[in-house]
Design an enzyme around this catalytic site. Sequence first.
Site, mmCIF file in Angstrom:
data_model
loop_
_atom_site.group_PDB
_atom_site.id
_atom_site.type_symbol
_atom_site.label_atom_id
_atom_site.label_comp_id
_atom_site.label_asym_id
_atom_site.label_seq_id
_atom_site.Cartn_x
_atom_site.Cartn_y
_atom_site.Cartn_z
ATOM 1 C CB CYS A 279 0.232 17.766 0.420
ATOM 2 S SG CYS A 279 -0.053 18.109 2.005
ATOM 3 C CB SER B 293 3.616 13.100 -6.438
ATOM 4 O OG SER B 293 3.857 11.945 -7.211
ATOM 5 C CD GLU C 110 -1.285 14.601 2.634
ATOM 6 O OE1 GLU C 110 -1.093 15.206 2.348
ATOM 7 O OE2 GLU C 110 -0.533 14.676 3.582
ATOM 8 C CD GLU D 111 1.237 19.814 -4.586
ATOM 9 O OE1 GLU D 111 1.006 20.308 -4.055
ATOM 10 O OE2 GLU D 111 1.725 18.707 -5.469
ATOM 11 C CE LYS E 273 11.301 5.931 -0.358
ATOM 12 N NZ LYS E 273 11.871 6.898 -0.385
#
Length: 479
Positions: free
Chosen positions: A293, A238, A259, A390, A185
């Site tokens: 990231c 996330s 991850e 973040e 997806k």
Amino acid sequence: MSDIFEYAPAPESRDVVDIRPSYGLFVNGEWIDSLGDERHKTLNPATEEALAEFSYATPADVDRAVDAARKAYDSVWGRMPGRERAKYLFRIARIVQERARELAVLESLDNGKPIRESRDVDLPLVAAHFFYYAGWADKLRHAGLGEDPRPLGVAAQIIPWNFPLLMLAWKIAPALACGNTVVLKPAETTPLTALAFAEICRQADLPPGVVNIVTGAGETGQALAGHEGVDKVAFTGSTEVGRLIARSVAGTRKKLTLELGGKAANIVFDDAALDQAVEGIVNGIFFNQGHVCCAGSRLLVQESVEDELLAALKRRLATLRLGDPLDKNTDIGAVNSAAQLDRIRELSDAGEAEGAQRWSPPCALPDKGFWFPPTLFTGVAQSHRIAREEIFGPVLSVLTFRTPAEAVEKANNTPYGLSAGVWTEKGSRILWMADRLRAGVVWANTFNKFDPTSPFGGYKESGYGREGGRHGLEAYLDV
């Protein structure tokens, strides 16, 4: 005569891509209509132009995709010798290379990243991952993962919007090399290169059902990750969503790799080559508009060289060109979505409200689209939100340190643990720092360098498991 050079526009042509008005789902080697009626448009973030319409897959659509993947695994792919699987992976890699220009333009249109990055970084790495794992397909017994490693079965894979095609390659290439089949997806804001990859699978004559692609938002991902018919879940995105997936998988037989987010420290010592460090800082946080990231979003600079480094960094930021992602001169493209732009603005405003000093170079923003100028904050405290959360945008927080021990303490003072950078001319200091930094990847005198032979992943709230390299095989094998 002015000594300032002006760049003439150098746009890449859009004519190399053929975007359909509407897309269905790719299941069992065919395009099918969703069983639901929900459809959405994907936008060009630089212009807010609608590019194409695509389906939101329902749980019943996910059932069809998982069933197709299971049948392909049981009847063809799971039984196929590794040397035969390798041929398909090599074929996919070559087709990606042949269609690299088209795919790079499509990625920049749908994602907003500069064409130089799509063309020179993303696409070469996509092909390299398929070439690399093709080489492993008939050598799994020699990977150090046991005498008789076996595939898991059906892998559910959910990828983010920041590197849509590259994250697809990171997921699909090792899964197929190990003998698994896949239901993938893509992110709801960037489905187009995944849908183009479906055509590449057909072009490579990949057996039907080996790769299935279902589009949609969080509900589709939830249905896929929670499906009883999948044996493995791989998620990049996330930390908040990663926690939900971990809870849904807990207590089941499914294997899981995550991850997730990061808040990397880029650490510059007083003996570093400062001009080189400046380039690494820029690459660390402003590459892909900071939508990375492992971005070096915290700059830790030794106090004695702070003024000199910041002066050089500001001069360098003043040369960055923000604008049309398809212009080959562009350094900073568009933020991927309105929602992400709101998040960047919110955290930047919080930085100012908490007392940090904000600076951006003179930068004209286009009238349409989602844009944010390259920004740095000085006077940042470790308690500030911009130093802890973040941002996932082109925003750099600058902190200082006096000793290596203090640098380690500040770098590790984060719930994340994905990456770090160390800038110094002393090899012994690099090794000393790397041994103490709680980060999955530590770069020395460089940043954001990737290679398919090298593992990537994090600690703490940055997730667990590794992608890339020999280590990336383990996530797709029963060992």
